[in-house]
Design a protein around this motif. Structure first.
Motif, short mmCIF file in Angstrom:
data_model
loop_
_atom_site.label_atom_id
_atom_site.label_comp_id
_atom_site.label_asym_id
_atom_site.label_seq_id
_atom_site.Cartn_x
_atom_site.Cartn_y
_atom_site.Cartn_z
N GLY A 22 0.61 8.58 24.91
CA GLY A 22 -0.82 8.30 24.76
C GLY A 22 -1.62 8.99 25.84
N ASP A 23 -2.87 8.58 25.95
CA ASP A 23 -3.75 9.20 26.94
C ASP A 23 -3.90 8.35 28.20
N GLY A 24 -3.19 7.23 28.26
CA GLY A 24 -3.24 6.39 29.43
C GLY A 24 -4.39 5.40 29.42
N SER A 25 -5.24 5.44 28.42
CA SER A 25 -6.40 4.57 28.40
C SER A 25 -6.05 3.11 28.16
N ASN A 26 -4.86 2.84 27.64
CA ASN A 26 -4.49 1.46 27.38
C ASN A 26 -3.55 0.91 28.45
N LYS A 27 -3.41 1.59 29.57
CA LYS A 27 -2.55 1.12 30.65
C LYS A 27 -3.14 -0.12 31.28
N ASP A 28 -2.26 -1.05 31.61
CA ASP A 28 -2.66 -2.25 32.32
C ASP A 28 -3.17 -1.83 33.69
N SER A 29 -4.36 -2.27 34.06
CA SER A 29 -4.94 -1.87 35.34
C SER A 29 -4.89 -2.99 36.37
N SER A 30 -4.04 -4.00 36.12
CA SER A 30 -3.88 -5.05 37.12
C SER A 30 -3.13 -4.48 38.32
N PRO A 31 -3.34 -5.04 39.51
CA PRO A 31 -2.64 -4.51 40.68
C PRO A 31 -1.12 -4.59 40.53
N GLU A 32 -0.64 -5.64 39.87
CA GLU A 32 0.80 -5.77 39.65
C GLU A 32 1.33 -4.62 38.80
N ALA A 33 0.61 -4.29 37.73
CA ALA A 33 1.04 -3.20 36.84
C ALA A 33 0.95 -1.85 37.55
N ILE A 34 -0.08 -1.66 38.34
CA ILE A 34 -0.22 -0.40 39.09
C ILE A 34 0.95 -0.27 40.06
N ALA A 35 1.28 -1.35 40.76
CA ALA A 35 2.41 -1.33 41.69
C ALA A 35 3.71 -1.07 40.95
N ASP A 36 3.86 -1.66 39.75
CA ASP A 36 5.06 -1.42 38.95
C ASP A 36 5.21 0.06 38.63
N ARG A 37 4.11 0.72 38.33
CA ARG A 37 4.17 2.15 37.99
C ARG A 37 4.35 3.04 39.21
N SER A 38 3.86 2.57 40.38
CA SER A 38 3.77 3.47 41.53
C SER A 38 4.66 3.12 42.71
N CYS A 39 5.07 1.87 42.85
CA CYS A 39 5.71 1.44 44.09
C CYS A 39 7.16 0.98 43.97
N ILE A 40 7.54 0.48 42.79
CA ILE A 40 8.85 -0.16 42.69
C ILE A 40 10.02 0.80 42.89
N GLY A 41 9.79 2.08 42.67
CA GLY A 41 10.87 3.05 42.87
C GLY A 41 11.41 3.02 44.29
N CYS A 42 10.55 2.77 45.25
CA CYS A 42 10.96 2.74 46.66
C CYS A 42 10.96 1.33 47.24
N HIS A 43 10.05 0.48 46.78
CA HIS A 43 9.92 -0.85 47.36
C HIS A 43 10.61 -1.94 46.55
N GLY A 44 11.21 -1.60 45.42
CA GLY A 44 11.95 -2.56 44.61
C GLY A 44 11.08 -3.28 43.61
N GLU A 45 11.72 -3.82 42.57
CA GLU A 45 10.99 -4.49 41.49
C GLU A 45 10.16 -5.67 41.96
N ASN A 46 10.62 -6.36 42.97
CA ASN A 46 9.88 -7.51 43.50
C ASN A 46 9.26 -7.20 44.85
N LEU A 47 9.12 -5.91 45.15
CA LEU A 47 8.57 -5.41 46.41
C LEU A 47 9.38 -5.88 47.62
N GLN A 48 10.64 -6.23 47.39
CA GLN A 48 11.50 -6.74 48.45
C GLN A 48 12.08 -5.64 49.33
N GLY A 49 11.79 -4.40 49.01
CA GLY A 49 12.29 -3.27 49.78
C GLY A 49 13.61 -2.77 49.25
N ARG A 50 13.94 -1.54 49.60
CA ARG A 50 15.21 -0.93 49.23
C ARG A 50 15.75 -0.22 50.45
#
Length: 101
Positions: A22-50
């Motif tokens: 898609g074009d990204g217009s239907n992406k969830d813009s909640s902070p949790e969803a943004i973090a899921d897309r941008s942060c969990i790769g390094c900080h973990g699914e629950n932001l517990q760190g890796r």
């Protein structure tokens, strides 16, 4: 395999992938969803760190306020690129993380 058939299959696959993205217009813009897309790769699914990647962010608000977290997001840190999240999304995530105490 027939060259035309291969090209046809590649083309169809490409169209399906584009439609799924898609074009990204239907992406969830909640902070949790943004973090899921941008942060969990390094900080973990629950932001517990890796180990060896990103630190634990579950209580980051006890250490840094919103402005300091926003600055970290904008400037990056050793091992963390700058501007991984930008604009309003960065503001939302910084405010959300600042509440984690």
């Amino acid at each position: 395999m027939n060259k035309k058939l291969v090209l046809w299959l590649v083309g169809i696959t490409f169209i399906i992938v584009l439609a799924a993205c898609g074009d990204g217009s239907n992406k969830d813009s909640s902070p949790e969803a943004i973090a899921d897309r941008s942060c969990i790769g390094c900080h973990g699914e629950n932001l517990q760190g890796r180990d060896g990647l990103g630190p634990d962010l579950t209580k980051i608000g006890a250490k840094y306020n919103k402005e300091e977290i926003l600055e970290i997001i904008k400037e990056g840190r050793p091992g963390m690129g700058a501007n991984i999240i930008k604009g309003d999304d960065a503001e939302k995530v910084a405010a959300w993380l600042a509440e984690k105490k």
